[in-house]
Design a protein around this motif. Structure first.
Motif, PDB file in Angstrom:
ATOM      1  N   GLY A   1       0.802  -1.221   0.000  1.00 54.76           N
ATOM      2  CA  GLY A   1       0.000   0.000   0.000  1.00 54.76           C
ATOM      3  C   GLY A   1       0.830   1.263   0.000  1.00 54.76           C
ATOM      4  O   GLY A   1       0.316   2.347  -0.244  1.00 54.76           O
ATOM      5  N   MET A   2       2.142   1.157   0.273  1.00 53.93           N
ATOM      6  CA  MET A   2       2.952   2.368   0.341  1.00 53.93           C
ATOM      7  C   MET A   2       3.593   2.655  -1.020  1.00 53.93           C
ATOM      8  O   MET A   2       4.544   2.007  -1.418  1.00 53.93           O
ATOM      9  N   GLY A   3       3.007   3.626  -1.722  1.00 49.97           N
ATOM     10  CA  GLY A   3       3.623   4.053  -2.980  1.00 49.97           C
ATOM     11  C   GLY A   3       4.804   4.954  -2.678  1.00 49.97           C
ATOM     12  O   GLY A   3       5.018   5.333  -1.524  1.00 49.97           O
ATOM     13  N   TYR A   4       5.566   5.344  -3.715  1.00 49.19           N
ATOM     14  CA  TYR A   4       6.730   6.187  -3.450  1.00 49.19           C
ATOM     15  C   TYR A   4       6.332   7.497  -2.780  1.00 49.19           C
ATOM     16  O   TYR A   4       7.018   7.990  -1.908  1.00 49.19           O
ATOM     17  N   PHE A   5       5.192   8.051  -3.176  1.00 46.22           N
ATOM     18  CA  PHE A   5       4.821   9.344  -2.591  1.00 46.22           C
ATOM     19  C   PHE A   5       4.127   9.198  -1.240  1.00 46.22           C
ATOM     20  O   PHE A   5       3.757  10.187  -0.626  1.00 46.22           O
ATOM     21  N   ASP A   6       3.948   7.958  -0.777  1.00 51.42           N
ATOM     22  CA  ASP A   6       3.475   7.768   0.594  1.00 51.42           C
ATOM     23  C   ASP A   6       4.642   7.605   1.557  1.00 51.42           C
ATOM     24  O   ASP A   6       4.438   7.454   2.761  1.00 51.42           O
ATOM     25  N   MET A   7       5.854   7.589   1.020  1.00 52.74           N
ATOM     26  CA  MET A   7       7.002   7.472   1.907  1.00 52.74           C
ATOM     27  C   MET A   7       7.229   8.803   2.597  1.00 52.74           C
ATOM     28  O   MET A   7       7.060   9.856   1.984  1.00 52.74           O
ATOM     29  N   PRO A   8       7.659   8.774   3.866  1.00 54.31           N
ATOM     30  CA  PRO A   8       8.062  10.033   4.496  1.00 54.31           C
ATOM     31  C   PRO A   8       9.196  10.663   3.677  1.00 54.31           C
ATOM     32  O   PRO A   8       9.973   9.961   3.035  1.00 54.31           O
ATOM     33  N   LEU A   9       9.292  12.001   3.725  1.00 52.65           N
ATOM     34  CA  LEU A   9      10.326  12.655   2.918  1.00 52.65           C
ATOM     35  C   LEU A   9      11.721  12.303   3.418  1.00 52.65           C
ATOM     36  O   LEU A   9      12.693  12.341   2.659  1.00 52.65           O
ATOM     37  N   THR A  10      11.821  11.953   4.708  1.00 53.98           N
ATOM     38  CA  THR A  10      13.100  11.460   5.224  1.00 53.98           C
ATOM     39  C   THR A  10      13.621  10.325   4.362  1.00 53.98           C
ATOM     40  O   THR A  10      14.805  10.274   4.010  1.00 53.98           O
ATOM     41  N   ILE A  11      12.711   9.410   4.019  1.00 54.36           N
ATOM     42  CA  ILE A  11      13.124   8.260   3.215  1.00 54.36           C
ATOM     43  C   ILE A  11      13.497   8.708   1.811  1.00 54.36           C
ATOM     44  O   ILE A  11      14.469   8.211   1.237  1.00 54.36           O
ATOM     45  N   TRP A  12      12.762   9.666   1.292  1.00 53.50           N
ATOM     46  CA  TRP A  12      13.139  10.208  -0.019  1.00 53.50           C
ATOM     47  C   TRP A  12      14.572  10.729   0.004  1.00 53.50           C
ATOM     48  O   TRP A  12      15.372  10.428  -0.883  1.00 53.50           O
ATOM     49  N   GLY A  13      14.871  11.528   1.026  1.00 50.30           N
ATOM     50  CA  GLY A  13      16.223  12.098   1.118  1.00 50.30           C
ATOM     51  C   GLY A  13      17.276  11.011   1.195  1.00 50.30           C
ATOM     52  O   GLY A  13      18.271  11.029   0.468  1.00 50.30           O
ATOM     53  N   LEU A  14      17.045  10.044   2.069  1.00 49.65           N
ATOM     54  CA  LEU A  14      18.034   8.984   2.249  1.00 49.65           C
ATOM     55  C   LEU A  14      18.190   8.147   0.987  1.00 49.65           C
ATOM     56  O   LEU A  14      19.278   7.703   0.633  1.00 49.65           O
ATOM     57  N   TRP A  15      17.088   7.955   0.305  1.00 49.80           N
ATOM     58  CA  TRP A  15      17.111   7.122  -0.894  1.00 49.80           C
ATOM     59  C   TRP A  15      17.893   7.812  -2.013  1.00 49.80           C
ATOM     60  O   TRP A  15      18.769   7.221  -2.660  1.00 49.80           O
ATOM     61  N   LEU A  16      17.609   9.109  -2.212  1.00 51.62           N
ATOM     62  CA  LEU A  16      18.329   9.833  -3.261  1.00 51.62           C
ATOM     63  C   LEU A  16      19.818   9.900  -2.942  1.00 51.62           C
ATOM     64  O   LEU A  16      20.676   9.767  -3.822  1.00 51.62           O
ATOM     65  N   THR A  17      20.117  10.111  -1.657  1.00 52.49           N
ATOM     66  CA  THR A  17      21.511  10.105  -1.235  1.00 52.49           C
ATOM     67  C   THR A  17      22.195   8.795  -1.598  1.00 52.49           C
ATOM     68  O   THR A  17      23.311   8.778  -2.135  1.00 52.49           O
ATOM     69  N   ALA A  18      21.487   7.691  -1.335  1.00 50.09           N
ATOM     70  CA  ALA A  18      22.081   6.387  -1.615  1.00 50.09           C
ATOM     71  C   ALA A  18      22.331   6.226  -3.111  1.00 50.09           C
ATOM     72  O   ALA A  18      23.355   5.675  -3.524  1.00 50.09           O
ATOM     73  N   ILE A  19      21.410   6.745  -3.913  1.00 48.41           N
ATOM     74  CA  ILE A  19      21.590   6.623  -5.359  1.00 48.41           C
ATOM     75  C   ILE A  19      22.845   7.390  -5.796  1.00 48.41           C
ATOM     76  O   ILE A  19      23.693   6.877  -6.532  1.00 48.41           O
ATOM     77  N   LEU A  20      22.977   8.628  -5.287  1.00 46.38           N
ATOM     78  CA  LEU A  20      24.173   9.402  -5.646  1.00 46.38           C
ATOM     79  C   LEU A  20      25.433   8.690  -5.176  1.00 46.38           C
ATOM     80  O   LEU A  20      26.452   8.648  -5.873  1.00 46.38           O
ATOM     81  N   ASN A  21      25.376   8.121  -3.984  1.00 44.01           N
ATOM     82  CA  ASN A  21      26.530   7.399  -3.446  1.00 44.01           C
ATOM     83  C   ASN A  21      26.937   6.257  -4.357  1.00 44.01           C
ATOM     84  O   ASN A  21      28.113   6.094  -4.684  1.00 44.01           O
ATOM     85  N   ALA A  22      25.964   5.452  -4.761  1.00 46.16           N
ATOM     86  CA  ALA A  22      26.289   4.284  -5.571  1.00 46.16           C
ATOM     87  C   ALA A  22      26.886   4.690  -6.908  1.00 46.16           C
ATOM     88  O   ALA A  22      27.737   4.005  -7.459  1.00 46.16           O
ATOM     89  N   ILE A  23      26.450   5.837  -7.433  1.00 43.31           N
ATOM     90  CA  ILE A  23      26.956   6.236  -8.742  1.00 43.31           C
ATOM     91  C   ILE A  23      28.314   6.922  -8.640  1.00 43.31           C
ATOM     92  O   ILE A  23      29.204   6.669  -9.446  1.00 43.31           O
ATOM     93  N   PHE A  24      28.491   7.789  -7.636  1.00 38.33           N
ATOM     94  CA  PHE A  24      29.678   8.641  -7.686  1.00 38.33           C
ATOM     95  C   PHE A  24      30.817   8.236  -6.764  1.00 38.33           C
ATOM     96  O   PHE A  24      31.958   8.648  -6.997  1.00 38.33           O
ATOM     97  N   LEU A  25      30.566   7.461  -5.730  1.00 39.65           N
ATOM     98  CA  LEU A  25      31.702   7.043  -4.907  1.00 39.65           C
ATOM     99  C   LEU A  25      32.750   6.292  -5.716  1.00 39.65           C
ATOM    100  O   LEU A  25      33.946   6.484  -5.504  1.00 39.65           O
ATOM    101  N   PRO A  26      32.352   5.434  -6.671  1.00 36.34           N
ATOM    102  CA  PRO A  26      33.383   4.745  -7.452  1.00 36.34           C
ATOM    103  C   PRO A  26      34.288   5.699  -8.214  1.00 36.34           C
ATOM    104  O   PRO A  26      35.452   5.382  -8.467  1.00 36.34           O
TER     105      PRO A  26
END
Ligand code: HEM
Ligand SMILES: [Cu+2]
Lengths: 574, 191
Positions: free
Chosen positions: A202-227
């Motif tokens: 029942g939890m769509g992406y826009f039902d996630m708290p924005l905290t999770i949005w922030g952490l998720w986007l951070t993780a995406i940037l990490n996976a792409i740019f840390l290498p």
């Protein structure tokens, strides 16, 4: 959205419970201790740096003779370089990253999306242990014969090649960063997968708290740019250890010629996304807290999430604004300038949404809210000063002055620190089942706020007056002599800020053991972590919850349950 | 700690597939950054190899290329056959591993030859790039060989879902390294 872990028995031995635990809640707390430990070390280094700038040539009080016996307690120049290098490195990679991403990411993601653990618990545990190895390498580098790295946190060649830093310290620095990159990439893979696959039904992406949005986007940037940073420090290590010549030019290279600027490209391709990696979790948390404590739905929550996403994408295209002074072609500088300015658009939307959330709210000034509003204020200042740096004509003057230092301390140090404190006060009851003391928290807030603005505003002033960063004693230049009083003011403010952290330390330790027992839902908010006991049971959710509404359902006039909010597990009141 | 699907009708990818895709993105970025460094250093020079340097002989690079391409093919055959034909797939897996080791040996020969013809790493960016990039690539091949050995238990596990994922992911990793080598071969030795 469709996967869940089964229930599993809790570990029983000390080692499996606290050291080699797979439980995301324990790993989150491990990262919290780790980050706070390094925050302390980085903070001490900051005070040593500030002392040197305010009282050049004077012995550091009390500890000076112990630390620097050969110079009668005065911080020596090479140590000074080491201090600002390691201060930056530690704060960015070993304090902010573990606390904001490691601790809150691990602790909050599964709880807030209704999962029993991270997608790959063992991977998660390894990520922490590798981070410990990295920290050990960095601290170990301090004890090598020539001391730790001293080429700045950006470790530009030629400062960071064998020509600039002959000792083993810089090599260990590179290895430490590489190992930390491995750890963070592992964490990022875990976070991204967890958010994609383990959201409660029942939890769509826009039902996630924005905290999770922030952490998720951070993780995406990490996976792409840390290498990318990984590649940079590997090549730097090769230059130092095996004698390759990637970053050596001119007389430094025996023949053929590498390019020191190459490292700047690689570093900033990673580095600009990195600054957003650090701020996005704090943005997410603040976006949630403003709504939670203003008791009204987050204004334009969907737009906030989408602006954060846009910023994430744009942040990959602007890195050149760190290199305007490297004789880039004007075509490139102007392109990077334009792209940099484009980020203002989503940033302005985000910021306006924060103000929209506060507007006409019935604000509760609890400590997490105070700190969140602090973030709004300091991030506003930091973001605005970024525009002057993003503009080529002004940056040519401001580059490498204390104005830049002020800018990134407002955006990064101040915003992230305050955001981290907001999160700590907010989730402490969840983590430990006890409340922190509100009065001390407010004292902590106000002292920190006054100290912090004194320091960082002061930095911008001296920077604007022309004081360069990273100088051991800027006052050997006559035109900077008049800035000594201002530097003294900054240092006193820094001392005040340092002292201001004591109430926090006391509050944290005291509340851990003696704090008031936390009620089931102390802040009266409806996100999933507050539907379960504090601290949560081993696998969090007895039954995986079903989500029926968004995270910010406050003040709905149709609510008839005697509360002004509803849980995400409740049908939206109509 | 088993992972269960909550809704069997949904066609969502398994978490392991998603995670591996992200990991592959990270690896792509690592090598992309290396190629970027190479491109910048190369375009800075007016000619390549820079003045005073000879082209590297193609002998060992070609052998490496042949070995790694065949190894990708045998691994592909293994992944097609391991569920149905044990003895055949065993041969394929062992050949992949041996070809991988052969690749490492041919790389070592390449480095030796470069060192003996004055193209040691300290001789300038031309040799630095070829040697350092092939070290990093070889280190990954080494990890790949360990991962291949991790598939040796296929006889008993052919029908285990986790094991099937393992085969898919190790294969992807190996083919990826194959492609990276081909790119290195073309850009560093051919053009
Ligand atoms: C709001 C839009 C922003 C703009 C337009 C902007 C622009 C810039 C520019 C042009 C520089 C280079 C200045 C120079 O070296 O001459 C810079 C430096 C920096 N910025 Fe920002 N920035 C923004 C936001 C942020 C944020 C959100 C963070 C971190 C959370 C951040 C962290 C940094 C750091 C760490 C540096 C300095 C790195 C160093 O040289 O050591 N900035 N910024
Ligand atoms: Cu930037």
């Amino acid at each position: 959205m469709t996967y869940a872990h089964g229930k599993h028995a809790a570990p029983t031995t000390f080692l499996s419970k606290y050291v080699f635990s797979y439980d995301h809640k324990v790993i989150g707390k491990q990262f919290l201790w780790y980050g706070i430990f390094f925050l302390g070390i980085g903070g001490m280094m900051a005070l040593l740096i500030r002392w040197t700038l305010a009282f050049p040539g004077e012995a550091f009080p009390v500890l000076g003779n112990l630390l620097f016996p050969h110079t009668n307690g005065i911080v020596p120049p090479d140590t000074y370089s080491m201090l600002f290098t390691l201060h930056g490195t530690i704060m960015i990679f070993f304090a902010i990253t573990p606390i904001l991403i490691g601790a809150f990411g691990n602790y909050c993601i599964p709880l807030m999306i209704g999962a029993r653990d991270m997608a790959f618990p063992i991977f998660n545990m390894l990520s922490f242990h590798i981070a410990v190895l990295s920290g050990a390498l960095l601290l170990g580098s301090l004890f090598t014969p020539l001391g730790g790295a001293a080429g700045g946190w950006t470790s530009y060649p030629t400062l960071s090649t064998l020509v600039g830093s002959p000792g083993a310290g810089q090599t260990l620095w590179c290895l430490s960063i590489f190992v930390l990159g491995v750890s963070s990439t592992m964490g990022a893979v875990n976070y991204i997968t967890t958010v994609i696959c383990f959201r409660a039904p029942g939890m769509g992406y826009f039902d996630m708290p924005l905290t999770i949005w922030g952490l998720w986007l951070t993780a995406i940037l990490n996976a792409i740019f840390l290498p990318v940073l990984g590649a940079g420090v590997i090549l730097l290590t090769f230059d130092r250890v095996f004698g390759t010549t990637f970053f050596l030019a001119g007389a430094a290279a025996t023949s053929g010629s590498g390019d020191p600027i190459l490292f700047q490209h690689v570093f900033w391709i990673f580095g600009h996304p990195e600054v957003y990696i650090l701020i996005l979790p704090a943005w997410g948390m603040v976006s949630d807290f403003l709504s939670f404590f203003a008791r009204k739905p987050a204004f334009g929550a969907k737009a906030t999430a989408l602006s954060m996403t846009t910023i994430t994408i744009l942040s990959t295209l602007v890195y050149g604004h760190h290199m305007f002074t490297t004789q880039m072609s004007p075509l490139l500088t102007q392109t990077f300038m334009t792209l940099t300015m484009t980020i203002s658009i989503p940033s302005a939307i985000l910021f306006a949404n924060w103000l929209g959330t506060l507007y006409k709210g019935s604000i509760r000034f609890h400590s997490p809210m105070l700190f969140s509003m602090g973030v709004v204020f300091v991030f506003g200042l930091g973001g605005l000063t970024g525009l002057y740096l993003g503009t080529v004509s002004t940056d040519l003057y401001l580059h490498d002055t204390y104005f830049v230092v002020g800018h990134f301390h407002y955006t990064m140090a101040a915003s992230v620190l305050l955001g981290g404190y907001a999160g700590t006060y907010f989730w402490f009851p969840k983590m430990f089942g006890r409340m922190m003391d509100e009065k001390l928290a407010k004292i902590h807030f106000w002292i920190t706020m006054v100290g912090l603005n004194g320091v960082f505003m002061g930095m911008m002033v001296v920077g604007f007056a022309g004081m360069h960063r990273r100088l051991y004693n800027p006052f050997v230049y006559e035109f900077l002599e008049k800035l000594i009083p201002m530097n003294k003011f900054i240092t006193y403010s820094a001392l005040l800020m340092g002292v201001g952290q004591l109430p926090f330390v006391w509050n944290f330790v005291y509340s851990l053991y003696k704090g008031k027992k936390a009620p089931a839902n102390p802040w009266e908010v409806g996100t999933l972590e507050w539907t379960i006991p504090s601290p949560p049971i081993h696998y969090n959710f007895e039954e995986i919850p079903t989500v029926k509404c968004g995270p910010h359902e406050f003040g709905n006039p149709k609510l008839d349950n005697g509360r002004d909010f509803q849980y995400q597990t409740e049908e939206l009141a109509k | 700690m088993t992972i269960k699907s909550m809704n069997i009708n949904e066609t969502m990818k398994h978490p392991k597939e998603i995670a591996f895709t992200i990991l592959m993105v990270s690896w792509v970025m690592l090598f992309a950054a290396l190629f970027l460094a190479y491109a910048l250093l190369r375009f800075k020079e007016s000619q390549w190899p820079p003045m005073g340097f000879e082209e590297v002989s193609l002998y060992w690079p070609i052998i490496s290329t042949v070995l790694v391409v065949i190894s990708s093919y045998t691994l592909y055959l293994f992944s097609k056959n391991y569920k149905s034909n044990v003895s055949k797939s065993k041969k394929y897996l062992y050949s992949t591993i041996l070809l991988g080791i052969g690749f490492l040996v041919s790389q070592k020969m390449l480095w030796n030859e470069m060192n003996s013809t004055g193209l040691d790493v300290g001789s300038g960016t031309f040799a630095s790039i070829i040697q350092a990039f092939s070290w990093i690539h070889a280190a990954h091949i080494f990890m790949g060989i360990i991962a291949l050995c991790w598939l040796l238990s296929f006889k008993t596990k052919a029908n285990d879902t986790n094991f099937n994922f393992r085969v898919i992911h190790v294969s992807k990793f190996w083919h990826f390294l194959d492609i990276v080598w081909l790119l290195m071969f073309v850009t560093m030795f051919l053009i």
